[in-house]
Design a protein around this motif. Structure first.
Motif, PDB file in Angstrom:
ATOM      1  N   ILE A 185     -55.184  -2.766  29.699  1.00 28.20           N
ATOM      2  CA  ILE A 185     -55.428  -1.553  28.912  1.00 28.20           C
ATOM      3  C   ILE A 185     -54.237  -0.612  29.033  1.00 28.20           C
ATOM      4  N   LEU A 186     -53.563  -0.356  27.911  1.00 27.94           N
ATOM      5  CA  LEU A 186     -52.427   0.561  27.918  1.00 27.94           C
ATOM      6  C   LEU A 186     -52.831   1.860  27.238  1.00 27.94           C
ATOM      7  N   ILE A 187     -52.499   2.970  27.856  1.00 30.37           N
ATOM      8  CA  ILE A 187     -52.826   4.255  27.241  1.00 30.37           C
ATOM      9  C   ILE A 187     -51.518   4.930  26.808  1.00 30.37           C
ATOM     10  N   SER A 188     -51.628   5.816  25.823  1.00 27.65           N
ATOM     11  CA  SER A 188     -50.397   6.393  25.273  1.00 27.65           C
ATOM     12  C   SER A 188     -50.249   7.877  25.598  1.00 27.65           C
ATOM     13  N   GLY A 189     -51.217   8.470  26.266  1.00 28.67           N
ATOM     14  CA  GLY A 189     -51.128   9.888  26.619  1.00 28.67           C
ATOM     15  C   GLY A 189     -52.368  10.239  27.421  1.00 28.67           C
ATOM     16  N   ASP A 190     -52.825  11.499  27.354  1.00 27.68           N
ATOM     17  CA  ASP A 190     -54.088  11.836  28.025  1.00 27.68           C
ATOM     18  C   ASP A 190     -55.184  10.959  27.418  1.00 27.68           C
ATOM     19  N   ASN A 191     -56.117  10.542  28.253  1.00 25.56           N
ATOM     20  CA  ASN A 191     -57.186   9.676  27.745  1.00 25.56           C
ATOM     21  C   ASN A 191     -58.533  10.105  28.321  1.00 25.56           C
ATOM     22  N   LYS A 192     -59.434  10.480  27.446  1.00 28.84           N
ATOM     23  CA  LYS A 192     -60.732  10.986  27.902  1.00 28.84           C
ATOM     24  C   LYS A 192     -61.806   9.902  27.913  1.00 28.84           C
ATOM     25  N   GLY A 193     -61.531   8.754  27.293  1.00 29.53           N
ATOM     26  CA  GLY A 193     -62.605   7.790  27.076  1.00 29.53           C
ATOM     27  C   GLY A 193     -62.706   6.640  28.055  1.00 29.53           C
ATOM     28  N   ILE A 194     -61.576   6.069  28.437  1.00 26.58           N
ATOM     29  CA  ILE A 194     -61.616   4.770  29.106  1.00 26.58           C
ATOM     30  C   ILE A 194     -62.339   4.821  30.470  1.00 26.58           C
ATOM     31  N   LEU A 195     -62.107   5.870  31.241  1.00 27.00           N
ATOM     32  CA  LEU A 195     -62.737   5.917  32.568  1.00 27.00           C
ATOM     33  C   LEU A 195     -64.258   6.060  32.437  1.00 27.00           C
ATOM     34  N   ARG A 196     -64.707   6.902  31.507  1.00 26.57           N
ATOM     35  CA  ARG A 196     -66.159   7.081  31.316  1.00 26.57           C
ATOM     36  C   ARG A 196     -66.818   5.767  30.923  1.00 26.57           C
ATOM     37  N   LYS A 197     -66.088   4.988  30.108  1.00 29.51           N
ATOM     38  CA  LYS A 197     -66.621   3.717  29.636  1.00 29.51           C
ATOM     39  C   LYS A 197     -66.924   2.775  30.806  1.00 29.51           C
ATOM     40  N   ILE A 198     -66.122   2.864  31.872  1.00 32.19           N
ATOM     41  CA  ILE A 198     -66.342   1.943  32.992  1.00 32.19           C
ATOM     42  C   ILE A 198     -67.139   2.599  34.125  1.00 32.19           C
ATOM     43  N   GLY A 199     -67.569   3.848  33.920  1.00 33.51           N
ATOM     44  CA  GLY A 199     -68.478   4.450  34.892  1.00 33.51           C
ATOM     45  C   GLY A 199     -67.872   5.493  35.813  1.00 33.51           C
ATOM     46  N   ILE A 200     -66.720   6.025  35.445  1.00 32.95           N
ATOM     47  CA  ILE A 200     -66.112   7.081  36.266  1.00 32.95           C
ATOM     48  C   ILE A 200     -66.183   8.402  35.499  1.00 32.95           C
ATOM     49  N   ASP A 201     -66.713   9.441  36.148  1.00 35.37           N
ATOM     50  CA  ASP A 201     -66.759  10.760  35.511  1.00 35.37           C
ATOM     51  C   ASP A 201     -65.390  11.410  35.651  1.00 35.37           C
ATOM     52  N   GLY A 202     -64.504  11.073  34.746  1.00 35.65           N
ATOM     53  CA  GLY A 202     -63.156  11.624  34.857  1.00 35.65           C
ATOM     54  C   GLY A 202     -62.296  11.234  33.676  1.00 35.65           C
ATOM     55  N   THR A 203     -61.068  11.739  33.676  1.00 36.46           N
ATOM     56  CA  THR A 203     -60.134  11.474  32.587  1.00 36.46           C
ATOM     57  C   THR A 203     -58.777  11.064  33.174  1.00 36.46           C
ATOM     58  N   ILE A 204     -57.956  10.499  32.309  1.00 36.49           N
ATOM     59  CA  ILE A 204     -56.585  10.163  32.705  1.00 36.49           C
ATOM     60  C   ILE A 204     -55.656  11.203  32.081  1.00 36.49           C
ATOM     61  N   LEU A 205     -54.765  11.748  32.882  1.00 38.57           N
ATOM     62  CA  LEU A 205     -53.768  12.690  32.369  1.00 38.57           C
ATOM     63  C   LEU A 205     -52.398  12.021  32.400  1.00 38.57           C
ATOM     64  N   TYR A 206     -51.628  12.214  31.347  1.00 42.52           N
ATOM     65  CA  TYR A 206     -50.234  11.759  31.338  1.00 42.52           C
ATOM     66  C   TYR A 206     -49.421  12.821  32.079  1.00 42.52           C
ATOM     67  N   THR A 207     -48.798  12.433  33.189  1.00 43.54           N
ATOM     68  CA  THR A 207     -48.121  13.403  34.064  1.00 43.54           C
ATOM     69  C   THR A 207     -46.691  12.950  34.371  1.00 43.54           C
ATOM     70  N   PRO A 208     -45.805  12.944  33.357  1.00 45.85           N
ATOM     71  CA  PRO A 208     -44.437  12.463  33.555  1.00 45.85           C
ATOM     72  C   PRO A 208     -43.566  13.448  34.341  1.00 45.85           C
ATOM     73  N   GLY A 209     -42.367  12.997  34.676  1.00 44.13           N
ATOM     74  CA  GLY A 209     -41.421  13.854  35.392  1.00 44.13           C
ATOM     75  C   GLY A 209     -40.846  13.107  36.586  1.00 44.13           C
ATOM     76  N   HIS A 210     -41.743  12.541  37.419  1.00 42.90           N
ATOM     77  CA  HIS A 210     -41.272  11.623  38.467  1.00 42.90           C
ATOM     78  C   HIS A 210     -40.712  10.379  37.773  1.00 42.90           C
ATOM     79  N   THR A 211     -41.511   9.805  36.884  1.00 40.17           N
ATOM     80  CA  THR A 211     -41.049   8.724  36.011  1.00 40.17           C
ATOM     81  C   THR A 211     -41.605   8.990  34.623  1.00 40.17           C
ATOM     82  N   ILE A 212     -41.143   8.217  33.666  1.00 36.94           N
ATOM     83  CA  ILE A 212     -41.595   8.408  32.285  1.00 36.94           C
ATOM     84  C   ILE A 212     -43.008   7.869  32.073  1.00 36.94           C
ATOM     85  N   ASP A 213     -43.463   6.967  32.967  1.00 33.06           N
ATOM     86  CA  ASP A 213     -44.763   6.303  32.762  1.00 33.06           C
ATOM     87  C   ASP A 213     -45.843   6.799  33.733  1.00 33.06           C
ATOM     88  N   SER A 214     -45.672   8.002  34.305  1.00 29.93           N
ATOM     89  CA  SER A 214     -46.608   8.474  35.344  1.00 29.93           C
ATOM     90  C   SER A 214     -47.918   8.991  34.748  1.00 29.93           C
TER      91      SER A 214
END
Ligand code: ZN
Length: 246
Positions: free
Chosen positions: A135-164
């Motif tokens: 599963i590749l995400i392209s930015g902030d993602n609100k859906g994928i974690l909830r789908k698998i049972g985690i109450d949370g989101t993924i944030l795109y947080t670059p700066g250390h690396t481009i893919d963080s």
């Protein structure tokens, strides 16, 4: 209870296991050589490798993706990563094409000593080839974690690396990978990562983490700390402070 997690520290990288619907999501692996310690720590907690259904790689670096292939061999697992990670994982070397540097002179000097003591440290790792069902995400993602049972989101947080990317739970716990760190604070890092590609993007990610309501930060390196540490230290460094890395 939802979103329970355990911290494993098989080497220099903290790995976090969060409960999902029918198993666990693992945030990051360590260096390749840490795999046997990782298995030992799983065993101590009576968790089977086969219970890991997902690996979320916060970024491609050697100390985060090192034993991914070992797990792929051992069990059926899907990888979650940023789309920029795909090409970098395939190369098997920390990205050197985007510049950046050490956060300060002290860290630069310490890294030289570390290299003398650890001549094998070359910023490479076994290349990881993503498969069609990863599963590749392209930015902030609100859906994928909830789908698998985690109450949370993924944030795109670059700066250390481009893919963080980071995982923010609804309760304010954030697993930030190398978007911040609390070791070695004695080297004056002020919660910055020892290596930064772009410090404006890096502190921009801190702003995003703060704005999204994070309360407790669980980094890949060092102990957890309160969000106020990021608020107190933001913009302390600039791109001019960085010491050439490559
Ligand atoms: Zn890193």
């Amino acid at each position: 209870m939802k979103n329970e997690f355990v911290t494993l520290s098989p080497g220099k990288t903290n790995c976090y296991l969060i409960q999902v619907n029918n198993g666990y999501l693992l945030i990051d692996t360590g260096y390749e050589k840490d795999y046997s310690n990782f298995l030992k720590e799983l065993d101590e907690r009576e968790i089977e490798v086969s219970e890991i259904n997902y690996i979320l790689l916060t970024h491609h670096h050697d100390d985060h993706s090192g034993f991914t292939n070992n797990l792929l061999k051992e069990t059926e697992v899907k990888i979650i990563a940023h789309e920029y990670a795909e090409a970098l994982l395939k190369i098997g070397e920390n990205d050197k094409t985007r510049g950046g540097g050490y956060i300060n002179r002290r860290v630069h000097y310490l890294s030289k000593i570390y290299k003398l003591l650890n001549p094998d440290w070359d910023l490479t790792f076994p290349p990881v080839r993503l498969r069609d069902n990863d599963i590749l995400i392209s930015g902030d993602n609100k859906g994928i974690l909830r789908k698998i049972g985690i109450d949370g989101t993924i944030l795109y947080t670059p700066g250390h690396t481009i893919d963080s990317i980071s995982v923010l739970l609804d309760n304010g716990v954030i697993f930030c990978g190398d978007a911040a760190m609390s070791w070695p604070l004695w080297a004056g890092i002020k919660y910055c990562t020892i290596f930064i590609t772009d410090i404006n993007k890096f502190y921009g990610s801190w702003e995003k983490i703060i704005e999204n309501g994070a309360k407790e930060v669980y980094p890949s390196h060092g102990k957890p700390f309160e969000i106020k540490k990021l608020k107190e230290n933001i913009w302390e460094y600039s791109n001019d402070s960085l010491v050439e890395f490559f």
